[in-house]
Design an enzyme around this catalytic site. Structure first.
Site, mmCIF file in Angstrom:
data_model
loop_
_atom_site.group_PDB
_atom_site.id
_atom_site.type_symbol
_atom_site.label_atom_id
_atom_site.label_comp_id
_atom_site.label_asym_id
_atom_site.label_seq_id
_atom_site.Cartn_x
_atom_site.Cartn_y
_atom_site.Cartn_z
ATOM 1 C CB CYS A 10 21.430 -15.910 -55.605
ATOM 2 S SG CYS A 10 23.079 -16.384 -55.539
ATOM 3 C CB CYS A 13 25.180 -15.558 -58.975
ATOM 4 S SG CYS A 13 25.079 -16.952 -57.969
#
Length: 78
Positions: A10, A13
């Site tokens: 995501c 991340c």
């Protein structure tokens, strides 16, 4: 040094991965950045919330995006 970013891939991340690379580069540390997206592998680290940062197999952060300076502090502590 191996730095692992644990998470699904995501935005958070990705941001943590970029911050980790920037911190390692700024410190002159040669580090391999590895992204781990497999939830079984993530769970094996005992991480319940992502993104998580693992430096040389030690979980140093979970559930938040560390800033470049926060990652640098963790790198210096290893």
């Amino acid at each position: 040094m191996i730095i692992k970013i644990l998470g699904s891939g995501c935005k958070k991340c990705i941001a943590l991965g970029e911050n980790a690379k920037a911190a390692a580069d700024a410190a002159g540390i040669s580090a391999e950045i590895v992204k781990v997206t497999d939830f079984a592998q993530i769970a094996a680290y005992g991480v319940m919330s992502t993104p998580a940062l693992v430096i040389d197999e030690k979980v140093v952060s979970a559930g938040k995006v560390l800033s470049v300076s926060e990652v640098a502090e963790q790198l210096a502590a290893i």
